[in-house]
Scaffold this motif. Structure first.
Motif, mmCIF file in Angstrom:
data_model
loop_
_atom_site.group_PDB
_atom_site.id
_atom_site.type_symbol
_atom_site.label_atom_id
_atom_site.label_comp_id
_atom_site.label_asym_id
_atom_site.label_seq_id
_atom_site.Cartn_x
_atom_site.Cartn_y
_atom_site.Cartn_z
ATOM 1 N N THR A 110 0.823 -1.202 0.000
ATOM 2 C CA THR A 110 0.000 0.000 0.000
ATOM 3 C C THR A 110 0.858 1.254 0.000
ATOM 4 O OG1 THR A 110 -0.093 0.139 2.414
ATOM 5 C CG2 THR A 110 -1.782 -1.188 1.343
ATOM 6 N N GLU A 111 0.270 2.338 -0.463
ATOM 7 C CA GLU A 111 0.843 3.682 -0.330
ATOM 8 C C GLU A 111 2.303 3.787 -0.776
ATOM 9 O OE1 GLU A 111 -0.561 6.529 0.454
ATOM 10 O OE2 GLU A 111 -2.560 5.686 0.743
ATOM 11 N N ASP A 112 2.584 3.311 -1.988
ATOM 12 C CA ASP A 112 3.930 3.434 -2.553
ATOM 13 C C ASP A 112 5.008 2.691 -1.766
ATOM 14 O OD1 ASP A 112 3.010 5.049 -4.641
ATOM 15 O OD2 ASP A 112 3.222 6.851 -3.431
ATOM 16 N N CYS A 161 10.389 3.016 2.066
ATOM 17 C CA CYS A 161 9.325 3.882 2.583
ATOM 18 C C CYS A 161 9.332 5.205 1.815
ATOM 19 C CB CYS A 161 9.524 4.144 4.065
ATOM 20 S SG CYS A 161 9.743 2.651 5.063
ATOM 21 N N ALA A 162 8.265 5.477 1.084
ATOM 22 C CA ALA A 162 8.159 6.702 0.298
ATOM 23 C C ALA A 162 7.915 7.905 1.206
ATOM 24 C CB ALA A 162 7.030 6.564 -0.719
ATOM 25 N N LYS A 211 6.236 10.990 3.022
ATOM 26 C CA LYS A 211 4.878 11.407 3.373
ATOM 27 C C LYS A 211 3.842 10.311 3.116
ATOM 28 C CE LYS A 211 5.890 15.661 4.633
ATOM 29 N NZ LYS A 211 5.642 16.172 6.011
ATOM 30 N N LYS A 212 4.228 9.050 3.359
ATOM 31 C CA LYS A 212 3.316 7.934 3.142
ATOM 32 C C LYS A 212 3.255 7.043 4.382
ATOM 33 C CE LYS A 212 2.126 8.736 -1.168
ATOM 34 N NZ LYS A 212 0.713 8.982 -1.570
ATOM 35 N N ASN A 213 2.094 6.480 4.603
ATOM 36 C CA ASN A 213 1.890 5.508 5.678
ATOM 37 C C ASN A 213 1.401 4.221 5.021
ATOM 38 O OD1 ASN A 213 1.191 3.985 7.887
ATOM 39 N ND2 ASN A 213 -0.249 5.452 8.755
ATOM 40 N N GLY A 214 2.263 3.227 4.948
ATOM 41 C CA GLY A 214 1.885 2.015 4.228
ATOM 42 C C GLY A 214 2.510 0.765 4.803
ATOM 43 N N ASP A 244 5.083 4.583 8.968
ATOM 44 C CA ASP A 244 4.430 5.870 8.753
ATOM 45 C C ASP A 244 5.544 6.904 8.625
ATOM 46 O OD1 ASP A 244 2.880 8.132 8.690
ATOM 47 O OD2 ASP A 244 2.051 7.907 10.707
ATOM 48 N N SER A 276 12.735 9.824 1.592
ATOM 49 C CA SER A 276 12.477 8.387 1.522
ATOM 50 C C SER A 276 13.522 7.658 2.340
ATOM 51 C CB SER A 276 12.507 7.901 0.073
ATOM 52 O OG SER A 276 13.786 8.122 -0.488
#
Length: 206
Positions: free
Chosen positions: A52-54, A76-77, A79-82, A192, A198
């Motif tokens: 999820t989320e990039d 972890c991209a 500003k993403k929570n995945g 998160d 990144s």
């Protein structure tokens, strides 16, 4: 609820190393891998269920930390929570025949974080409940917030303190779920990332 201690369990219940891709595209959703002889007579079939989320996988099972643990590297991209979802199925060695396990203890180790100049990254781990299970973590002085959503328990780091490597001494960033009488389990690893930067993070499920 007990405080988990690795000192009282010197030997792992399972050993995960030497995964071989058996179907799908490596490091992509739908890929399935076989861990041979995770215990005598038992193989583990691990499937990447989704991302999820990039969130992406850099490496399925990295060499750092513990050979006995499953240790993916996740990208972890900003500003993403995945997270990345996994399905682990226990089968008779060399087959796809399900094999029920009396007990399957899963421990997410080193759910820590990182502080960038602009903001912070908080790691997360989640375990799906089964018909018979219990959860185990240090409720006093913990760096984790544990939440239940539907049939999932998620442990979220809230301190962003980084512990070097994979450290089994830091009980305040560990979370366990012990299943009974199952032939498969689902779990997820993620983060998160509130920063504009990144980052690749090493995760560990023992």
């Amino acid at each position: 609820i007990l405080i988990l201690s690795f000192n009282t369990k010197a030997q792992p219940d399972y050993i995960f190393r030497g995964a071989v891709l058996v179907s799908g595209t490596d490091l992509q959703p739908g890929a399935q891998y076989r861990f041979s002889n995770v215990k005598p007579g038992v193989d583990g079939l691990l499937t990447i269920l989704g991302m999820t989320e990039d969130m992406t996988l850099k490496e399925l099972d990295g060499p750092s930390g513990f050979d006995e643990a499953f240790q993916p590297y996740i990208n972890c991209a900003p500003k993403k929570n995945g997270h990345v979802d996994f399905l682990l199925e226990f089968v008779v060695t060399g087959t796809t025949i399900p094999m029920v396990q009396l007990e399957v203890p899963l421990t997410a180790i080193d759910i820590d974080g990182y502080e960038f100049p602009d903001d912070k990254l908080f790691e997360t781990d989640g375990f799906e409940e089964s018909a018979s299970y219990f959860i185990d973590y240090d409720m006093l002085g913990t760096s984790l917030e544990v939440k239940k959503s539907s049939n999932w328990f998620e442990a979220i780091n809230k301190s962003a303190i980084t512990y070097d490597g994979i450290d089994t001494v830091q009980h305040d960033v560990m979370f366990s779920m012990v299943h009974a009488g199952v032939s498969s389990v689902r779990f997820r690893v993620g983060a998160d990332n509130k920063s504009v930067n990144s980052m690749t993070r090493l995760r560990s499920v023992y």
